[in-house]
Structures are given as C-alpha cells and as structure tokens.
Enzyme design. Structure first.
Site, PDB file in Angstrom:
ATOM      1  N   CYS A   2     -10.106 -37.845  31.790  1.00 42.99           N
ATOM      2  CA  CYS A   2     -11.169 -37.632  32.771  1.00 42.99           C
ATOM      3  C   CYS A   2     -10.510 -37.565  34.135  1.00 42.99           C
ATOM      4  O   CYS A   2      -9.310 -37.779  34.266  1.00 42.99           O
ATOM      5  CB  CYS A   2     -12.156 -38.797  32.760  1.00 42.99           C
ATOM      6  N   ARG A  27      -9.409 -31.521  34.033  1.00 40.14           N
ATOM      7  CA  ARG A  27      -9.201 -32.741  33.249  1.00 40.14           C
ATOM      8  C   ARG A  27     -10.412 -33.065  32.365  1.00 40.14           C
ATOM      9  O   ARG A  27     -10.362 -34.002  31.568  1.00 40.14           O
ATOM     10  CB  ARG A  27      -8.943 -33.940  34.180  1.00 40.14           C
ATOM     11  N   TRP A  75     -14.559 -36.230  30.292  1.00 38.43           N
ATOM     12  CA  TRP A  75     -14.234 -35.567  29.028  1.00 38.43           C
ATOM     13  C   TRP A  75     -14.484 -36.634  27.978  1.00 38.43           C
ATOM     14  O   TRP A  75     -13.731 -37.594  27.860  1.00 38.43           O
ATOM     15  CB  TRP A  75     -12.774 -35.142  29.038  1.00 38.43           C
ATOM     16  N   ASN A  99     -10.981 -43.818  34.147  1.00 36.33           N
ATOM     17  CA  ASN A  99     -10.286 -42.844  33.299  1.00 36.33           C
ATOM     18  C   ASN A  99      -9.350 -43.643  32.402  1.00 36.33           C
ATOM     19  O   ASN A  99      -8.570 -44.455  32.899  1.00 36.33           O
ATOM     20  CB  ASN A  99      -9.484 -41.872  34.184  1.00 36.33           C
ATOM     21  N   GLY A 100      -9.454 -43.454  31.085  1.00 31.32           N
ATOM     22  CA  GLY A 100      -8.591 -44.199  30.160  1.00 31.32           C
ATOM     23  C   GLY A 100      -9.408 -44.662  28.970  1.00 31.32           C
ATOM     24  O   GLY A 100     -10.526 -44.183  28.745  1.00 31.32           O
ATOM     25  N   GLU A 477       3.809 -22.009  12.474  1.00 32.90           N
ATOM     26  CA  GLU A 477       3.266 -22.226  13.817  1.00 32.90           C
ATOM     27  C   GLU A 477       4.207 -21.636  14.882  1.00 32.90           C
ATOM     28  O   GLU A 477       3.746 -21.036  15.861  1.00 32.90           O
ATOM     29  CB  GLU A 477       3.031 -23.730  14.045  1.00 32.90           C
ATOM     30  N   LYS A 481       3.079 -18.736  17.557  1.00 34.15           N
ATOM     31  CA  LYS A 481       3.200 -18.862  19.016  1.00 34.15           C
ATOM     32  C   LYS A 481       3.967 -17.671  19.585  1.00 34.15           C
ATOM     33  O   LYS A 481       3.620 -17.132  20.629  1.00 34.15           O
ATOM     34  CB  LYS A 481       3.915 -20.171  19.395  1.00 34.15           C
ATOM     35  N   GLU A 484       1.739 -14.630  19.491  1.00 36.86           N
ATOM     36  CA  GLU A 484       0.538 -14.762  20.317  1.00 36.86           C
ATOM     37  C   GLU A 484       0.822 -14.574  21.803  1.00 36.86           C
ATOM     38  O   GLU A 484       0.056 -13.898  22.494  1.00 36.86           O
ATOM     39  CB  GLU A 484      -0.042 -16.164  20.061  1.00 36.86           C
ATOM     40  N   HIS A 500      13.275 -13.719  -1.754  1.00 34.90           N
ATOM     41  CA  HIS A 500      12.333 -12.994  -2.606  1.00 34.90           C
ATOM     42  C   HIS A 500      11.718 -11.801  -1.882  1.00 34.90           C
ATOM     43  O   HIS A 500      10.612 -11.375  -2.197  1.00 34.90           O
ATOM     44  CB  HIS A 500      11.247 -13.947  -3.111  1.00 34.90           C
ATOM     45  N   LYS A 596     -10.099 -18.336  23.726  1.00 34.74           N
ATOM     46  CA  LYS A 596      -9.839 -19.745  23.444  1.00 34.74           C
ATOM     47  C   LYS A 596     -10.690 -20.243  22.288  1.00 34.74           C
ATOM     48  O   LYS A 596     -10.277 -21.079  21.514  1.00 34.74           O
ATOM     49  CB  LYS A 596     -10.090 -20.565  24.710  1.00 34.74           C
TER      50      LYS A 596
HETATM   51  O1  M6R Z   1     -10.678 -24.240  18.134  1.00 30.65           O
HETATM   52  P1  M6R Z   1      -9.979 -24.082  16.818  1.00 30.65           P
HETATM   53  O2  M6R Z   1      -8.896 -25.099  16.606  1.00 30.65           O
HETATM   54  O3  M6R Z   1     -10.915 -24.020  15.663  1.00 30.65           O
HETATM   55  O4  M6R Z   1      -9.284 -22.657  16.918  1.00 30.65           O
HETATM   56  C1  M6R Z   1      -8.661 -22.085  15.814  1.00 30.65           C
HETATM   57  C2  M6R Z   1      -7.790 -20.926  16.226  1.00 30.65           C
HETATM   58  O5  M6R Z   1      -8.552 -19.909  16.806  1.00 30.65           O
HETATM   59  C3  M6R Z   1      -6.710 -21.375  17.221  1.00 30.65           C
HETATM   60  O6  M6R Z   1      -5.965 -22.423  16.696  1.00 30.65           O
HETATM   61  C4  M6R Z   1      -5.751 -20.220  17.572  1.00 30.65           C
HETATM   62  O7  M6R Z   1      -5.022 -19.856  16.445  1.00 30.65           O
HETATM   63  C5  M6R Z   1      -4.849 -20.659  18.707  1.00 30.65           C
HETATM   64  N1  M6R Z   1      -5.194 -19.983  19.910  1.00 30.65           N
HETATM   65  C6  M6R Z   1      -3.400 -20.424  18.468  1.00 30.65           C
HETATM   66  O8  M6R Z   1      -2.622 -20.865  19.530  1.00 30.65           O
END
Ligand code: M6R
Length: 601
Positions: A2, A27, A75, A99-100, A477, A481, A484, A500, A596
């Site tokens: 927060c 925040r 938050w 906050n905490g 992952e 990244k 992405e 394979h 997002k």
């Molecule tokens: O909000 P969510 O964790 O459900 O989102 C799932 C994916 O859309 C999300 O993890 C996406 O793959 C990321 N932007 C990757 O960095």
C-alpha cells in the site's frame, strides 16, 4: 503493498495529501482515504475506488483550515476492497494509516475486543488504531512506541490524534521517507511522491520513530535515543521517479522481488512447527483423503503450476496434472480432486471458466491470486493471496515468483496435513525458504554480467532454454519472457527432449541457456548442443567444478535446494530478457499485441 502519506505545515493539507497519494497509486489502488485535523477534530474521508473519486468528494465537502493530515492508498491483503476496510482506521480521537502486515493481529484483535474496543473492518491494520488509543494518555509518540512494541510483522505507519498538533510515524520492514520543506514536513512510502514538494529527504531506518510538528522533525531510534537527521538531496528527474528511478516498470518489478517474496511468506511460516499457516478451509481428513490436484492457468501462471507438478508429489504425496486453462474444458474432472486456479489478475477468462467446472463436478477449488476481491475469489472455495502489490509491466515478473512461493507454501501445508512431510523435514525446508529473499537479492547483483550476455546474443535471432526436473518449467518461462518482450523466437525444452527433434535447429552460435542448478544430467544435454556449435550460457550453482569446462559462459547462482533454485533461475532469465529487449529498443512495459489482463476466452 500500500502507500501512505502525511503532511504537517503552513499549507492546506488535503490537496497535498491527494497529490502525493496519486503519485503512490502504483503501490495499490483499490481504495483510498485521508484524515485531516481541523479545529481539534479529525475528519475522515475514505472509500473503495480510485483516489480521484475520493478527491472530488473532498473538494465538494471542503475542509477549511486543515493544516495536517494522513492518507492511504490500499492494495487489499486482509479483507476485500470496501469503504470499511479502507484506511485511515480510527479509534476515539486516533487515526492511523498502515502499510505492511500485522502477523499477530488475531490475538491482538481478541484482546482489544475483550477490552471493549469495537472493530469496524476486517483488516489487520485496525488493531493499531485501537492499541494506540488504549495506550494514549496525551503523549502520542509514547503510545505509538508502546503499541509498536506489541506488534509482530511489518509496518510503516502515520498516526494523528485530534488533540495533538504532531504526526507520529514509525517503520519496521516497510519503507517510509520524510520530506523536509520550508515550514512543512511531508511523509510518503516512496521518494517519487515527494519530489514536487522537496528534494531533501530523510529515509527512516527500521525501528525509527519520527515526530513531525510545525515544520520540524525529530527522529529517535529503536532504543528511544534521538537520532541525528541524515538528509539527502535527490537529483532524479520526476518522470523516472515514478518508476522509482528505474527506466521501466519491468526492471523495477524485477528488483522488487526480494520484498515481494518476503510479503508472500510473512506470517505464514512456522519454523518451530515445521509447518505453514495457511487456511485452506480443509480439515485434516479432507487433506488426507484428497486424491489428486488439478491445476489450471494461462501463460506464466501455467508455468508456476508446472513447478507444483514436480513439487506436490514429493512434498505431499499427491499426483498433479496441470492444464492450460483454454484446453481444460476438454478434460475430465475426477472426484476427490482439488482444483487449483492460478491467476495474478484473478480475471483471466479461460481460468475463470475452468474453475466454474469445480462447482458443477462437486469438487473443492482454490485460487492463487494477487488480487483480493477479484472475480476468481468469488468462484472458488478458498483463496491464497500472493500479496506482492500491483504489477504494471505487462510481463509477469514479481507476480510469478510470488506465485511460486505461494505454491511451495501450499505444497508444504498439504504435505504436513497429510503426514507425508515430517515436522523435521518441514523445519529444514522452511529454514531454507526464509533465506530465499536474500538469495534473490544476490541474483539481482549479477545484473551487469547478465546485461553483457544479453548484448552479446541480442542479434542472433533465436534462443533455446533447456532445463530438467523443477527447471523445465523455468526453461519454458525463460523462453516466454524472451518472446514476449524482446520478440525473439525462443524455445523452452526439457533437456532430454532436444535430441528428439529440435537439435536439428542448433547451429554455430545458437544461444542455448542451460538451467543447471538441479542435478547433473543436464551436462550431457549441454555437451550435445556444444558439439553442434551452440553457445551455452549456463546458470549454475556457485562453485560447480564442471560447468566452466563445458559451457561457453557461466552465471553463478547461490546454492540452495533445487526447488528454490526455480526462483533464482527465473530472476536471472527475467534480467536476460529485459536487457535483450532493451538492447533491441523494444517497448518493454507494453509489448505489442499483449494486455495485462486477458478477459476474453
Ligand atoms: O493474470 P493471469 O496470471 O491469469 O495471466 C495469465 C497470462 O495472461 C499471463 O501470465 C501472461 O502470460 C504474462 N503476461 C506473461 O508475462
């Protein structure tokens, strides 16, 4: 996470509180509130929703004569976003913003209820208001110090009393900064909020108390001894300051991970009992008769689920299947299953649809999410919050490592609840878990080496990531990244699977990132790709005697259990993707075509 602010001085307090709060909105922004003092009265205005809406109400109401006040942007961690749960919390003439996390709030709440205090909210923070009120006999600093001595957990607080011209602040394990102006003092959780008002700041240290009155600040340390003000002049520009001085939110959020993981585990680990305190809404019988766990999630959250697939069978003796949520509709859900949905946003449509199946099939469901009050929490029986604060960058970074931390806690709890994990095994695991934030910090300190590696390979055109066991999901992952944010075709593979098919793609100079902190078998995969001309960047454990001989370059990570090295490798791969994207001039915080939160199926 927060944000808190405070002001004492010659100017009208309200507009300054709202302006500084808006600068802290990154925040948290699910609810907000301010308290100002006018004519020995405290006026509180608070509500769920955005700060700008609250500001409109303040302007309509008008509070003539307010020259001091405190404010908060929330938050949610304890209790959903609501008017009652918004700060400031009050008790008698005392108002508090916090906050905490107060770890012993349940015990304090019971004690204060017995003493006759009536609670208005579901928050842990409200105990602070009543406790300070209980001890207050005209000396606010003394009452705050007494209350703080009884609180376990983390806090940054600002407190005011209707009959006192001073504001008292204190901190432990949560940031708090004081700004020094002409005849005015400002307080905020972070420096950027203060820069329009002053560039001279004092960062409070853990255990410090500060009394602000009439433009003067007095600080005392944890022993009560006065501390000389160590002020510093901030030279950053205001735009960069919004990102805490970082060029992108993603880099800032990568660097927040030690703190974020700490928040996820705070109050949930009992090293003495070798157990985890998580309310799963399940009895021992429920846990012991559980047959399996099914996990649904998308993207990065799906990768977190894959790590659980390796961990839960070992920690809890439970078989696990993991499915991308968009494919889950084609799967069968068996009786005796715990259906777990992982979603940082709590709003991902595919994941929500999958979880609804739990009700129709009569199985128990649980969500791991960062968003209190999000849609996912209404669909499931129980939620575990990752508590890492809002993530602004589209690429999931701190929300992913916090998901890993939350899932490891869940695995340990299930293991203990099912008597699969003995107390002593739990103790050893949790002792190592407590070191994790510090280990992540050490990985962040490798940033210069990783930046150089990123520059070396940024123009190669493709990347491979390989790992085995716990680190196979992290290879996926790392590749995600890279795709992405740097727009580089990248493949994540299980080390043993390369031969394979994908080995055909390896040629001179192809960069292959080998995650090599978990077992020795990956070494033969490294040799396979080296023999075909690949350049291998190995993430290896410090002091590994073999890696320098077989890899082209080695990033050494601190030694820890393989399951915790998932987090350390992740942080290194986030930095690699970030610096590659930066080298290529990509728009890092808002990658093309992505959002997002994906709220369509
Ligand atoms: O909000 P969510 O964790 O459900 O989102 C799932 C994916 O859309 C999300 O993890 C996406 O793959 C990321 N932007 C990757 O960095």
């Amino acid at each position: 996470m927060c944000g808190i602010v405070a002001y004492v001085g010659d100017e009208k307090a309200g507009p300054i509180l709202f302006d500084t709060l808006k600068r802290l909105e990154y925040r948290g922004y699910d609810s907000a509130g301010v308290a100002v003092r006018c004519d020995d009265q405290i006026e509180v205005l608070k509500a769920a929703g955005r700060i700008s809406d609250l500001e409109k109400s303040y302007l309509e109401r008008g509070s003539p004569g307010d020259r001091m006040g405190i404010g908060h942007t929330r938050w949610a961690t304890h209790g959903r976003p609501s008017d009652e749960n918004a700060h400031p919390h009050t008790s008698g003439g005392i108002a508090v913003v916090h906050n905490g996390i107060i770890e012993n709030y349940l015990a304090l709440r019971e004690r204060l209820t017995d003493l006759g205090f009536a609670f208005q909210s579901e928050t842990d923070s409200e105990v602070l208001a009543h406790l300070i009120n209980y001890y207050y006999q005209g000396d606010l600093a003394r009452a705050v110090a007494k209350a703080a001595s009884e609180v376990e957990g983390s806090y940054a607080i600002a407190v005011m009393s209707a009959d006192s011209p001073s504001i008292v602040c204190a901190r432990k394990d949560s940031p708090l900064v004081i700004g020094l102006g002409e005849g005015s003092c400002y307080v905020a959780s972070d420096i950027p909020a203060l820069l329009p008002y002053t560039r001279d700041v004092v960062r409070l240290k853990d255990g410090d108390f500060a009394v602000l009155e009439g433009g003067k600040v007095h600080v005392q340390d944890i022993s009560g001894a006065p501390r000389e003000l160590e002020s510093e002049r901030i030279e950053w520009d205001v735009n960069a300051a919004e990102r805490g001085g970082y060029p992108h939110f993603m880099l800032k959020e990568i660097h927040e991970q030690p703190r974020a993981i700490q928040e996820t585990i705070t109050g949930r680990i009992s090293e003495v009992e070798g157990d985890v305190r998580l309310d799963l809404g399940m009895t021992s019988w429920d846990m012991q008769t559980l047959q399996r766990v099914s996990i649904v999630a998308c993207g990065t959250s799906y990768h977190a689920g894959l790590v659980a697939r390796y961990f839960f069978p070992r920690a809890a003796g439970l078989p696990v299947d993991v499915e991308v949520a968009s494919e889950f509709q084609y799967m069968q859900l068996r009786p005796g299953t715990l259906l777990v949905g992982i979603s940082q946003s709590g709003e991902t449509a595919d994941t929500l649809v999958s979880l609804k199946k739990a009700r129709t099939c009569g199985v128990r469901s649980l969500a791991v999410t960062n968003m209190v009050g999000s849609t996912i929490t209404d669909i499931v029986d129980t939620s575990i919050y990752t508590r890492c604060g809002p993530e602004i960058g589209v690429a999931a970074t701190k929300t992913f490592t916090s998901q890993l931390a939350a899932l490891l806690l869940l695995g340990i709890r299930l293991g203990r609840g099912r008597n699969h994990l003995l107390a002593d095994q739990g103790r050893k695991m949790l002792a190592e878990f407590s070191r994790l934030p510090g280990l992540v910090q050490s990985v962040l300190e490798k940033r210069d080496q990783i930046r150089e590696i990123a520059k070396t390979f940024a123009h190669q055109g493709s990347y491979f990531f390989i790992g085995r066991d716990f680190l196979y999901p992290i290879a996926l992952e790392g590749a995600l990244k890279m795709k992405e944010i740097a727009y580089i075709p990248a493949e994540g593979y299980a080390g043993g699977e390369l031969k394979h098919g994908p080995l055909a793609l390896i040629k001179d100079g192809t960069p292959v990132v080998a995650l090599a902190t978990c077992g020795r078998k990956i070494q033969s995969n490294i040799k396979e790709v080296r023999a075909r001309g690949a350049e291998v960047i190995a993430l290896a454990t410090e002091g590994d005697p073999d890696m320098a001989k077989i890899a082209s370059m080695v990033v050494e990570l601190p030694a820890t259990r393989p399951v915790f090295s998932t987090v350390l490798c992740t942080v290194a791969l986030q930095l690699l993707a970030y610096y590659t994207a930066d080298e290529l001039g990509c728009e890092i915080d808002k990658p093309r075509n992505l959002a997002k939160s994906v709220t369509v199926e």
